[in-house]
Design a protein around this motif. Structure first.
Motif, PDB file in Angstrom:
ATOM      1  N   SER A  18       0.868  -1.169   0.000  1.00 33.28           N
ATOM      2  CA  SER A  18       0.000   0.000   0.000  1.00 33.28           C
ATOM      3  C   SER A  18       0.901   1.213   0.000  1.00 33.28           C
ATOM      4  O   SER A  18       2.098   1.110   0.238  1.00 33.28           O
ATOM      5  CB  SER A  18      -0.926   0.016   1.223  1.00 33.28           C
ATOM      6  N   LEU A  19       0.351   2.378  -0.272  1.00 35.50           N
ATOM      7  CA  LEU A  19       1.197   3.553  -0.433  1.00 35.50           C
ATOM      8  C   LEU A  19       1.929   3.908   0.847  1.00 35.50           C
ATOM      9  O   LEU A  19       2.969   4.553   0.821  1.00 35.50           O
ATOM     10  CB  LEU A  19       0.333   4.746  -0.878  1.00 35.50           C
ATOM     11  N   ALA A  20       1.408   3.473   1.982  1.00 37.78           N
ATOM     12  CA  ALA A  20       2.028   3.832   3.246  1.00 37.78           C
ATOM     13  C   ALA A  20       3.006   2.779   3.738  1.00 37.78           C
ATOM     14  O   ALA A  20       3.601   2.942   4.792  1.00 37.78           O
ATOM     15  CB  ALA A  20       0.953   4.059   4.303  1.00 37.78           C
ATOM     16  N   SER A  21       3.158   1.673   3.031  1.00 34.90           N
ATOM     17  CA  SER A  21       3.995   0.582   3.507  1.00 34.90           C
ATOM     18  C   SER A  21       5.346   0.609   2.813  1.00 34.90           C
ATOM     19  O   SER A  21       5.421   0.469   1.609  1.00 34.90           O
ATOM     20  CB  SER A  21       3.323  -0.762   3.221  1.00 34.90           C
ATOM     21  N   CYS A  22       6.409   0.778   3.569  1.00 35.82           N
ATOM     22  CA  CYS A  22       7.714   0.851   2.923  1.00 35.82           C
ATOM     23  C   CYS A  22       8.828   0.263   3.765  1.00 35.82           C
ATOM     24  O   CYS A  22       9.996   0.565   3.541  1.00 35.82           O
ATOM     25  CB  CYS A  22       8.050   2.287   2.543  1.00 35.82           C
ATOM     26  N   SER A 103     -15.353  11.181   6.941  1.00 36.03           N
ATOM     27  CA  SER A 103     -14.302  12.169   6.747  1.00 36.03           C
ATOM     28  C   SER A 103     -12.970  11.452   6.535  1.00 36.03           C
ATOM     29  O   SER A 103     -12.881  10.227   6.715  1.00 36.03           O
ATOM     30  CB  SER A 103     -14.208  13.079   7.976  1.00 36.03           C
ATOM     31  N   PRO A 104     -11.918  12.181   6.177  1.00 37.22           N
ATOM     32  CA  PRO A 104     -10.617  11.536   5.995  1.00 37.22           C
ATOM     33  C   PRO A 104     -10.080  10.860   7.245  1.00 37.22           C
ATOM     34  O   PRO A 104      -9.254   9.943   7.155  1.00 37.22           O
ATOM     35  CB  PRO A 104      -9.710  12.689   5.569  1.00 37.22           C
ATOM     36  N   TYR A 492      -6.811   9.908   5.725  1.00 36.80           N
ATOM     37  CA  TYR A 492      -5.801  10.895   6.080  1.00 36.80           C
ATOM     38  C   TYR A 492      -4.408  10.286   6.140  1.00 36.80           C
ATOM     39  O   TYR A 492      -3.418  10.908   5.731  1.00 36.80           O
ATOM     40  CB  TYR A 492      -6.159  11.518   7.438  1.00 36.80           C
ATOM     41  N   SER A 493      -4.314   9.050   6.619  1.00 36.44           N
ATOM     42  CA  SER A 493      -3.018   8.404   6.799  1.00 36.44           C
ATOM     43  C   SER A 493      -2.287   8.172   5.486  1.00 36.44           C
ATOM     44  O   SER A 493      -1.065   7.962   5.480  1.00 36.44           O
ATOM     45  CB  SER A 493      -3.191   7.059   7.519  1.00 36.44           C
ATOM     46  N   GLU A 494      -2.995   8.209   4.347  1.00 36.79           N
ATOM     47  CA  GLU A 494      -2.371   7.933   3.061  1.00 36.79           C
ATOM     48  C   GLU A 494      -1.625   9.134   2.481  1.00 36.79           C
ATOM     49  O   GLU A 494      -0.968   9.012   1.452  1.00 36.79           O
ATOM     50  CB  GLU A 494      -3.420   7.453   2.050  1.00 36.79           C
ATOM     51  N   PHE A 495      -1.728  10.307   3.143  1.00 42.57           N
ATOM     52  CA  PHE A 495      -1.099  11.498   2.602  1.00 42.57           C
ATOM     53  C   PHE A 495       0.328  11.699   3.092  1.00 42.57           C
ATOM     54  O   PHE A 495       1.019  12.612   2.635  1.00 42.57           O
ATOM     55  CB  PHE A 495      -1.941  12.732   2.933  1.00 42.57           C
ATOM     56  N   VAL A 501      -3.709  14.891  -3.349  1.00 47.59           N
ATOM     57  CA  VAL A 501      -4.642  15.902  -2.843  1.00 47.59           C
ATOM     58  C   VAL A 501      -5.966  15.214  -2.497  1.00 47.59           C
ATOM     59  O   VAL A 501      -6.336  14.208  -3.101  1.00 47.59           O
ATOM     60  CB  VAL A 501      -4.873  17.020  -3.868  1.00 47.59           C
ATOM     61  N   GLN A 502      -6.652  15.779  -1.530  1.00 49.95           N
ATOM     62  CA  GLN A 502      -7.905  15.205  -1.045  1.00 49.95           C
ATOM     63  C   GLN A 502      -9.053  15.487  -2.009  1.00 49.95           C
ATOM     64  O   GLN A 502      -9.021  16.457  -2.788  1.00 49.95           O
ATOM     65  CB  GLN A 502      -8.225  15.775   0.346  1.00 49.95           C
ATOM     66  N   ASN A 503     -10.071  14.659  -1.968  1.00 47.86           N
ATOM     67  CA  ASN A 503     -11.257  14.869  -2.792  1.00 47.86           C
ATOM     68  C   ASN A 503     -12.008  16.126  -2.341  1.00 47.86           C
ATOM     69  O   ASN A 503     -11.912  16.535  -1.180  1.00 47.86           O
ATOM     70  CB  ASN A 503     -12.164  13.641  -2.719  1.00 47.86           C
ATOM     71  N   PRO A 504     -12.789  16.731  -3.244  1.00 47.55           N
ATOM     72  CA  PRO A 504     -13.433  18.033  -2.939  1.00 47.55           C
ATOM     73  C   PRO A 504     -14.301  17.992  -1.687  1.00 47.55           C
ATOM     74  O   PRO A 504     -15.011  17.010  -1.427  1.00 47.55           O
ATOM     75  CB  PRO A 504     -14.292  18.301  -4.184  1.00 47.55           C
ATOM     76  N   LEU A 505     -14.208  19.087  -0.933  1.00 42.96           N
ATOM     77  CA  LEU A 505     -15.040  19.375   0.255  1.00 42.96           C
ATOM     78  C   LEU A 505     -14.741  18.485   1.449  1.00 42.96           C
ATOM     79  O   LEU A 505     -15.475  18.510   2.442  1.00 42.96           O
ATOM     80  CB  LEU A 505     -16.532  19.307  -0.098  1.00 42.96           C
ATOM     81  N   TYR A 506     -13.679  17.673   1.404  1.00 43.21           N
ATOM     82  CA  TYR A 506     -13.311  16.848   2.550  1.00 43.21           C
ATOM     83  C   TYR A 506     -12.147  17.446   3.349  1.00 43.21           C
ATOM     84  O   TYR A 506     -11.737  16.867   4.344  1.00 43.21           O
ATOM     85  CB  TYR A 506     -12.928  15.449   2.095  1.00 43.21           C
ATOM     86  N   ASN A 507     -11.625  18.573   2.920  1.00 41.41           N
ATOM     87  CA  ASN A 507     -10.514  19.182   3.655  1.00 41.41           C
ATOM     88  C   ASN A 507     -11.007  19.952   4.879  1.00 41.41           C
ATOM     89  O   ASN A 507     -12.115  20.421   4.906  1.00 41.41           O
ATOM     90  CB  ASN A 507      -9.719  20.122   2.747  1.00 41.41           C
TER      91      ASN A 507
END
Length: 507
Positions: A18-22, A103-104, A492-495, A501-507
């Motif tokens: 996953s994007l967060a696993s390294c 929410s995120p 949120y953890s994926e950023f 960038v987050q999807n619209p109106l979720y920031n």
């Protein structure tokens, strides 16, 4: 290969699944064989087979997880179900989808992660397969399967999250920091390419020990569905027509509507002639509360347990009256009055919804109400006490789930044809005729209404509302906001350390 058992599959630990696993990117844990370096793996046909199983493994999360099971989340977000459970804090991920306070920071992060882990396992195989010494035809088939799987995972990702990273090879540690998202058009183009590449090398039929793997028909059906969502309706109709053949008859792929709708929900009637793509679950898995939801160990259908009625009991009169011996479940996925009323006079009601309130009034059963109880409960995937397998039966129900079945592809083709013409009419008539309903004039509204009744609870309704623009009106009572809730928030953890960038109106 029986995909109801994943216990012999390998699990990549930290291999950028996953994007967060390294971390530990070069290590692979092979169950029963210890830890080996990735550079020493993928050498033989046996290694390739293990990699293929691992790529399939993430399919099981669809109904084999708790609050991060896509089937539960999609149903909870639709107008057909409430999340239910014990109270408004029970499985909070489901509750926030139900009332659109998602929410995120509160969306179950494993949904995103599981799909991208599936993508990453496919990407590893795409890179490694060409160098493995094995039979050429089998290698081509394996490559076709992982491309079809990658298409499947990305199709759900783009429908749920919109702008997602598009990656076709494994990530390196350095590339995480420069991760950006692709446009949906780019993702759809790759999905369509993967499926078109895959179809030629997939088999038409499967051996008995291969059930659950991709076939030519399953990939063709998925391609038709993808074209429909990508608004390529002529292409969708052409692919779906290959799958469907003459409405009501057996298609060239061997698909045919079952004579009885109820037979679809006999849990022993797996991989029937109507099933195009189906996810297998095991009642004899090794899942316990100690290894619950760990990769390779969770082999049961959790939706079966979660959607069962709380403390369900038959009275003596109920036993005499033939009330089903349902398990004691956890009370999620309560049917809304709107869906119950839509199905009330439909022959499919009895196989879809249990009118628990009526049976309590008749003194046939007792049960504890769920949160947002309506008296109606979903039963397509409901197990009986006789279905309990291992000692941790709640975690190991072997109830399969349909991803695509023939009635679905009939209705999709009718829609792709514009909801008009003799073939669209014949497709709609076949679905209705199977349950004894008389023909009605074909139209897009009629087709969409039929999809709701035929496919209730199978994870399609939320997608249908969003893609047809009906979500804002149909889901207003739950708090759906147009321009926002058509997509889910990226966890949120994926950023961390990316340029997403987050999807619209979720920031």
């Amino acid at each position: 290969m029986k995909l109801i058992s994943f216990k012999h599959s390998f699990i990549a630990l930290g291999a950028l699944l996953s994007l967060a696993s390294c971390d530990n990117a070069e290590k692979l844990e092979v169950k029963g064989d210890g830890v080996v370096l990735e550079k020493d793996f993928y050498k033989t046909e046996k290694d390739a087979y293990s990699g293929l199983i691992a790529a399939y493994d993430k399919l099981g999360k669809y109904a084999g997880a708790m609050e991060n099971a896509p089937l539960l989340l999609l149903n909870s977000a639709s107008d057909d179900f409430y999340a239910g459970g014990g109270n408004n804090a029970d499985q909070p991920g489901l509750q926030v989808m139900n009332n659109y306070t998602v929410s995120p920071t509160n969306i179950p992060p494993a949904v995103w992660a599981n799909y991208f882990q599936g993508v990453a396992r496919c990407n590893i195989m795409v890179v490694k397969l060409p160098g493995i010494d094995m039979d050429a035809a089998k290698k081509a088939r394996f490559m076709a399967e992982v491309k079809a799987l990658r298409a499947y995972y990305y199709f759900d990702l783009v429908r749920l999250f919109g702008n997602v990273p598009l990656r076709l090879t494994p990530y390196t540690r350095e590339e995480i920091a420069i991760t950006v998202q692709a446009t949906p058009a780019m993702v759809y183009a790759q999905i369509e390419k993967d499926l078109n590449d895959a179809i030629a090398d997939l088999p038409v039929t499967l051996a008995s020990d291969e059930l659950g793997r991709f076939t030519k028909g399953a990939a063709t059906a998925l391609l038709g569905k993808v074209y429909l969502y990508d608004n390529k309706k002529p292409e969708a109709a052409a692919e779906l027509a290959k799958v469907n053949g003459t409405p009501g008859s057996t298609s060239s792929f061997g698909y045919k509507l079952l004579d009885k709708f109820a037979d679809l929900w006999n849990h022993k009637n797996k991989f029937n002639t109507e099933s195009i793509f189906e996810i297998s679950y095991s009642s004899e898995g090794n899942t316990t509360w100690n290894n619950f939801e760990k990769d390779g160990d969770d082999e049961g259908n959790l939706v079966s347990q979660l959607s069962g009625m709380r403390n369900y009991k038959r009275t003596a009169a109920g036993i005499t009256a033939g009330m089903p011996d349902y398990i004691n479940g956890w009370g999620f996925m309560v049917v809304t009055d709107d869906l119950a009323n839509a199905l009330k006079t439909d022959p499919r009601f009895a196989s879809t919804i249990f009118d628990a309130a009526a049976e309590v009034a008749a003194k046939h059963i007792t049960y504890d109400p769920s949160y947002q109880e309506t008296g109606y409960h979903f039963i397509k995937y409901s197990p009986l006490n006789s279905d309990i397998g291992t000692s941790e039966g709640a975690l190991n129900f072997g109830v399969n789930t349909y991803i695509i079945r023939l009635a679905d592809t009939y209705l999709m083709e009718a829609e792709a044809l514009g909801g008009t013409g003799p073939r669209a009419q014949a497709l709609l008539d076949a679905v209705r005729g199977r349950v004894g309903l008389t023909p009605i004039p074909v139209s897009i509204p009629a087709i969409l209404a039929e999809r709701r009744l035929e496919l209730a609870g199978e994870g399609h309704r939320w997608y249908d509302l969003v893609r047809t623009g009906e979500a804002a009106s149909k889901l207003a009572f739950k708090g759906f906001m147009a321009g926002k809730n058509e997509l889910w928030p990226i966890p949120y953890s994926e950023f961390n350390n990316t340029k997403m960038v987050q999807n619209p109106l979720y920031n």
